[in-house]
Motif scaffolding. Sequence first.
Motif, PDB file in Angstrom:
ATOM      1  N   LYS A 141      -7.099   2.129   0.998  1.00 33.12           N
ATOM      2  CA  LYS A 141      -7.416   0.881   0.194  1.00 33.12           C
ATOM      3  C   LYS A 141      -6.041  -0.075   0.048  1.00 33.12           C
ATOM      4  N   ASN A 142      -4.826   0.668   0.048  1.00 34.28           N
ATOM      5  CA  ASN A 142      -3.870  -0.396  -0.306  1.00 34.28           C
ATOM      6  C   ASN A 142      -3.374  -1.216   1.092  1.00 34.28           C
ATOM      7  N   ALA A 143      -3.750  -0.546   2.204  1.00 31.85           N
ATOM      8  CA  ALA A 143      -3.462  -1.283   3.409  1.00 31.85           C
ATOM      9  C   ALA A 143      -4.521  -2.336   3.768  1.00 31.85           C
ATOM     10  N   SER A 144      -5.580  -2.320   2.987  1.00 25.05           N
ATOM     11  CA  SER A 144      -6.651  -3.232   3.313  1.00 25.05           C
ATOM     12  C   SER A 144      -6.180  -4.570   2.714  1.00 25.05           C
ATOM     13  N   ILE A 145      -6.952  -5.567   2.871  1.00 23.93           N
ATOM     14  CA  ILE A 145      -6.922  -6.989   2.357  1.00 23.93           C
ATOM     15  C   ILE A 145      -8.368  -7.371   2.026  1.00 23.93           C
ATOM     16  N   SER A 146      -8.525  -7.476   0.915  1.00 24.43           N
ATOM     17  CA  SER A 146      -9.922  -8.082   0.170  1.00 24.43           C
ATOM     18  C   SER A 146     -10.891  -6.815   0.891  1.00 24.43           C
ATOM     19  N   GLY A 147     -10.502  -5.575   1.040  1.00 27.57           N
ATOM     20  CA  GLY A 147     -11.598  -4.604   1.497  1.00 27.57           C
ATOM     21  C   GLY A 147     -11.648  -4.324   2.822  1.00 27.57           C
ATOM     22  N   LYS A 148     -10.944  -5.197   3.603  1.00 26.21           N
ATOM     23  CA  LYS A 148     -10.771  -5.215   5.127  1.00 26.21           C
ATOM     24  C   LYS A 148      -9.539  -4.653   5.584  1.00 26.21           C
ATOM     25  N   LEU A 149      -9.847  -3.743   6.627  1.00 26.15           N
ATOM     26  CA  LEU A 149      -8.553  -3.106   7.238  1.00 26.15           C
ATOM     27  C   LEU A 149      -8.336  -3.719   8.749  1.00 26.15           C
ATOM     28  N   TYR A 150      -7.086  -4.149   9.017  1.00 27.62           N
ATOM     29  CA  TYR A 150      -6.645  -4.661  10.185  1.00 27.62           C
ATOM     30  C   TYR A 150      -5.930  -4.080  10.949  1.00 27.62           C
ATOM     31  N   GLY A 151      -5.662  -2.736  10.492  1.00 24.61           N
ATOM     32  CA  GLY A 151      -4.885  -1.733  11.333  1.00 24.61           C
ATOM     33  C   GLY A 151      -4.970  -0.440  10.870  1.00 24.61           C
ATOM     34  N   ILE A 152      -4.432   0.520  11.420  1.00 27.13           N
ATOM     35  CA  ILE A 152      -4.702   2.050  10.976  1.00 27.13           C
ATOM     36  C   ILE A 152      -3.302   2.367  10.157  1.00 27.13           C
ATOM     37  N   ARG A 320       8.272   7.600  -9.308  1.00 27.07           N
ATOM     38  CA  ARG A 320       7.810   6.209  -8.314  1.00 27.07           C
ATOM     39  C   ARG A 320       7.085   6.663  -7.167  1.00 27.07           C
ATOM     40  N   GLY A 321       5.962   6.143  -6.976  1.00 27.45           N
ATOM     41  CA  GLY A 321       5.177   6.502  -5.735  1.00 27.45           C
ATOM     42  C   GLY A 321       5.428   5.505  -4.581  1.00 27.45           C
ATOM     43  N   THR A 322       4.813   6.041  -3.373  1.00 25.91           N
ATOM     44  CA  THR A 322       4.862   4.886  -2.408  1.00 25.91           C
ATOM     45  C   THR A 322       3.197   4.313  -2.493  1.00 25.91           C
ATOM     46  N   VAL A 323       3.149   3.458  -1.525  1.00 26.50           N
ATOM     47  CA  VAL A 323       1.551   3.085  -1.471  1.00 26.50           C
ATOM     48  C   VAL A 323       0.730   3.768  -0.541  1.00 26.50           C
ATOM     49  N   GLY A 324       1.262   4.963   0.012  1.00 25.31           N
ATOM     50  CA  GLY A 324       0.451   5.689   0.633  1.00 25.31           C
ATOM     51  C   GLY A 324       0.463   5.596   2.095  1.00 25.31           C
ATOM     52  N   TYR A 325       1.294   4.478   2.581  1.00 21.60           N
ATOM     53  CA  TYR A 325       1.328   4.153   3.776  1.00 21.60           C
ATOM     54  C   TYR A 325       2.552   3.403   4.252  1.00 21.60           C
ATOM     55  N   ASP A 326       2.806   3.330   5.375  1.00 22.42           N
ATOM     56  CA  ASP A 326       4.127   2.637   6.041  1.00 22.42           C
ATOM     57  C   ASP A 326       3.850   2.058   7.371  1.00 22.42           C
ATOM     58  N   SER A 327       3.555   0.984   7.346  1.00 23.43           N
ATOM     59  CA  SER A 327       3.045   0.009   8.551  1.00 23.43           C
ATOM     60  C   SER A 327       1.613   0.214   9.232  1.00 23.43           C
ATOM     61  N   LEU A 328       1.243  -0.579   9.917  1.00 24.22           N
ATOM     62  CA  LEU A 328      -0.176  -0.309  10.639  1.00 24.22           C
ATOM     63  C   LEU A 328      -0.146  -0.373  12.057  1.00 24.22           C
TER      64      LEU A 328
END
Length: 493
Positions: A141-152, A320-328
């Motif tokens: 969710k957090n790596a997506s842009i308007s619901g679209k994911l452009y990398g893993i 304080r949490g991360t956004v759940g990912y680091d990099s694509l």
Amino acid sequence: MKLLNVVCMTCLSASLVAACSSSNKAAPAETDSSANKPLELKVMMIQQLAEPPKKDSPFLKKIEEYTNTKLDITWVPGAGTAYDDKVSATIASGNMPDVILIRKNKETANLNAQLSGVFWELTPYLKDFKNLSQMNPVAQKNASISGKLYGIPRERVISRYGMIIRQDWLDNLGLQMPKTADELYNVAKAFTENDPDKDGKKNTFGIQEDATMELLKQLTIYAGGPNGWGLKDGKVTPDFLYPEFKTALDLYRKMVSEKIISPDFPIAKKYDYFNQGKAGMYFSVIDDAATRHVDMMKQDPKVKVEVAENFDGPQGQRVRGTVGYDSLIAIPNSSVKDEAKLKQILAFIDKMSDEPMLSLINAGVEGTDYTLEGGKAKKIAGSKGSEDWQNFRWGSQFGGVTMEKTPLEQKIDKLFHDNSKLGVVDLSASLLSDTNTQKGTDLKKAITEAQVKYVLGELDDKGWNDAVEKWRKNGGDKIIEEFTADYNKSGEK
């Protein structure tokens, strides 16, 4: 003539059948050959150690064998902005690899690259792969842009931030682990004034900070504020517009004025003062405690490093949490032109989260980096582990063979697990704002500079308020409006 025609037609039919039969027999052989041929991939990956992995690395060999690939990897140093600059130059050149690691994917340049179609949109394909279909939903969710994911997205623990502290200093002064912001201040003051290392000199201070001002972010959350951006009066609002932030900012200013935080924090190198035995605590991802101070503890067996995440505040305990990912891990359109190759690459990425690959990345090579004892991987003394090969992992850091861990490492893992529900995530991580894309970096820089000047005493309350108003007028209010609209559109309420 009729008989001749029949014979001829029969012969022609037989010839066609024979030809088709021959063709059908040849096709599988060609397909099998193609299927067994390793997938050749050009990869651009970040290098975080001083030297890049060697081309004869056993990690490379095992990855290639398991995934049936031939990898041509360009390792780019990650110090400072070197890697991000190289990514920008590579995108601009149009001469792209098949796979590329993208950091800071929501910052202007990389965001524009995703929105302009530089990379494949991967969302529709994830369901077709065993591991990718089970991706962490917060990371996706957090790596997506308007619901679209452009990398893993490379998954990360959510509740990862906290405090790293010298337990031996606490013991020397007869102090308990702090549980509130006030207790934190009192302990840090004692570390500054009461000779916690018992060398008879006043040569220590309480808290190591650097330009990221991590303590400020965590104090804001302990006080009940957001992590970066939160929801206030129905609007997506930055932390510095919350009263809890000002409470944290004033406490930070007090600690700087009393030299509990060294005034050179804007240029100080992270970990240095702590590793030199000059600072008693710092705030970061708590797994730093197990990896960043090994030499210090070897040199002085009296040194004992501890961690904490659970601080009490008006809204209970919050981390304080991360956004759940680091990099694509992204796949460029210009180099991967057809869907067939895209799916092959996704199959490779998917296999990198199989148990054998997670064991390799997380534990290393059996016999070289660890031995199996009682079903657990015991690290071999002096082994270097997977080093920069870990950057290929996108799945769980706890996957693969179970590692034998030190008591400190076990405590860190337990805090990660126990506090998984306490992590406060930046609300804006999954939201889009055109104004933020265009101006957000500069606006954020101006606010950061103002908060640094404020805690150093170079700005008073009026100066701070003026800086906030300037942020609002120069585009900040527009960002709030656009983030809020995207939040409402996404139905997150």
